[in-house]
Design an enzyme around this catalytic site. Structure first.
Site, PDB file in Angstrom:
ATOM      1  N   THR A  36       0.758  -1.585  -0.047  1.00  0.00           N
ATOM      2  CA  THR A  36       0.151   0.252   0.178  1.00  0.00           C
ATOM      3  C   THR A  36       0.669   1.407   0.279  1.00  0.00           C
ATOM      4  O   THR A  36       0.728   2.455  -0.815  1.00  0.00           O
ATOM      5  CB  THR A  36      -1.018   0.223   0.926  1.00  0.00           C
ATOM      6  OG1 THR A  36      -1.713  -1.188   1.134  1.00  0.00           O
ATOM      7  CG2 THR A  36      -1.451   0.888   1.384  1.00  0.00           C
ATOM      8  N   THR A 115       1.348  -4.328   4.143  1.00  0.00           N
ATOM      9  CA  THR A 115       1.558  -4.567   6.154  1.00  0.00           C
ATOM     10  C   THR A 115       1.153  -5.690   6.155  1.00  0.00           C
ATOM     11  O   THR A 115       1.046  -6.397   6.886  1.00  0.00           O
ATOM     12  CB  THR A 115       0.696  -3.231   6.508  1.00  0.00           C
ATOM     13  OG1 THR A 115      -0.424  -3.231   5.985  1.00  0.00           O
ATOM     14  CG2 THR A 115       1.519  -1.795   6.058  1.00  0.00           C
TER      15      THR A 115
HETATM   16  C1  SIN Z   1      -0.239  -5.610   1.075  1.00  0.00           C
HETATM   17  O1  SIN Z   1       0.087  -5.784   2.058  1.00  0.00           O
HETATM   18  O2  SIN Z   1       0.510  -5.743   0.392  1.00  0.00           O
HETATM   19  C2  SIN Z   1      -2.279  -4.279   0.748  1.00  0.00           C
HETATM   20  C3  SIN Z   1      -1.856  -3.845   2.514  1.00  0.00           C
HETATM   21  C4  SIN Z   1      -0.933  -3.161   2.903  1.00  0.00           C
HETATM   22  O3  SIN Z   1      -0.236  -3.021   2.808  1.00  0.00           O
HETATM   23  O4  SIN Z   1      -1.493  -1.984   3.590  1.00  0.00           O
END
Ligand code: SIN
Length: 348
Positions: A36, A115
């Site tokens: 993200t 995340t």
């Molecule tokens: C991911 O993990 O690639 C999507 C969610 C995020 O990065 O918060």
């Protein structure tokens, strides 16, 4: 003439001090994987976005203040939502980190990462990076195009931490929302909040304030250069899967994992203190001389110790099922003996 000489001396000194200052900045490499933090939406207020769309140069250029705190170089390792990362991406990342950190002109590493699985990559790297130089994973909960995106300050904090002398020897870290988490125990606890990360069973290592770290704790577990795991020659890790416990968990699923999937080990996200159902325990006992079964807990926090009523099934010692799976894979590269495997959970 006198003035010209004086002026050129002043300019020379200024240039020299400028160079000295520039040379004094730490060299930090940013390895980008997507997530993200590199996400992009059609508008600043659209909650739906695509992760891993924005390349590392654009992310770095969006934070011009990075130039004041480090000499930064970016590399794109992957561009994806973190749930799509593979073990092969982990090998690529870890080998590149070890290569860079072996060089005198690299002081620290930042990894931009989604995340959703950042806690898995962080713990894997915590076990296989061979250096005491800082390695910091960073993500964001809001895409780079969002109003009040959290990525820029998170990235600034991560680069500053990776270049900081005080972050040496602390193991791999995860930084978001002004908080420094150690890799062991860090976990995402909320689907959307910028305050989603918590360090279970001990709390964070410290906090960041606009690039300045302050420390409150040191992990008692061994990590990075203190481990025996060397992945430089490994092409694939042993297969380890996770089973999640609930009322009426089908015990025959264990037969499937052992006989059909041919797993080398398993982790159980048990109820409460890593508890098993009676039928499940009976099925696991049939295989317990063949492969290790580790008990973690689905509760999300608390210790999962070895207990006398499950002598064949060691506890993960507070590791979540997803982190215990990684340690079990690496432990199985060293030994197949279930008793020896259990010892790794006390060390790491
Ligand atoms: C991911 O993990 O690639 C999507 C969610 C995020 O990065 O918060």
């Amino acid at each position: 003439m006198k003035m010209t000489k004086l002026a050129s001396a002043i300019v020379g000194l200024a240039l020299l001090s400028g160079n000295v200052l520039a040379d004094d900045l730490p060299n930090v490499s940013i390895l980008a994987t997507g997530g993200t933090i590199a996400g992009s939406a059609s508008s600043a207020t659209n909650a739906e976005y695509t992760a891993g769309k924005v390349m590392i140069d654009t992310l770095v250029n969006a934070v011009p203040q990075l130039k004041d705190i480090a000499d930064v170089k970016g590399e794109q390792i992957a561009s994806t939502a973190s749930g799509n990362l593979t073990e092969q991406d982990w090998f690529k990342l870890a080998n590149r980190i070890n290569e860079l950190l072996a060089q005198d002109d690299t002081d620290g590493i930042v990894i931009t990462h989604g995340t959703d699985t950042i806690e898995e990559t962080a713990y894997f790297l915590n076990l296989v990076v061979k250096s005491d130089k800082p390695v910091v994973l960073v993500g964001a909960m809001r895409p780079s195009t969002a109003i009040s995106a959290d990525g820029p300050l998170n990235l600034y904090n991560a680069v500053s931490l990776a270049g900081s002398e005080s972050a040496k020897g602390k193991g791999v870290m995860v930084v978001l929302n002004d908080t420094i988490h150690g890799a062991r125990g860090v976990t995402k606890t909320n689907t959307a909040s910028v305050n989603t990360f918590e360090s279970k069973n001990g709390g964070p290592l410290g906090y960041m304030s606009y690039g300045k770290p302050s420390w409150v704790r040191q992990s008692p577990y061994k990590h990075t250069y203190q481990t025996e795991f060397d992945i430089s020659d490994i092409k694939a890790l042993p297969t380890v899967d996770i089973m999640y416990l609930y009322i009426e968990t089908p015990a025959e699923a264990v037969d499937y994992y052992v006989k059909e999937r041919k797993v080398d080990g398993m982790v159980f996200a048990g109820s409460g203190n890593g508890s098993l159902t009676t039928p499940l325990q009976a099925t696991m006992e049939q295989y317990s001389k063949q492969l290790p079964f580790i008990r973690a807990s689905r509760t999300g926090s608390g210790n999962t110790p070895d207990v006398s009523y499950y002598p064949e099934f060691p506890g993960s010692q507070g590791l979540s099922a997803q982190q215990a799976r990684i340690l079990l894979k690496l432990a199985l590269t060293e030994t197949q003996d279930p008793k020896e495997v259990a010892e790794f959970f006390h060390k790491y």
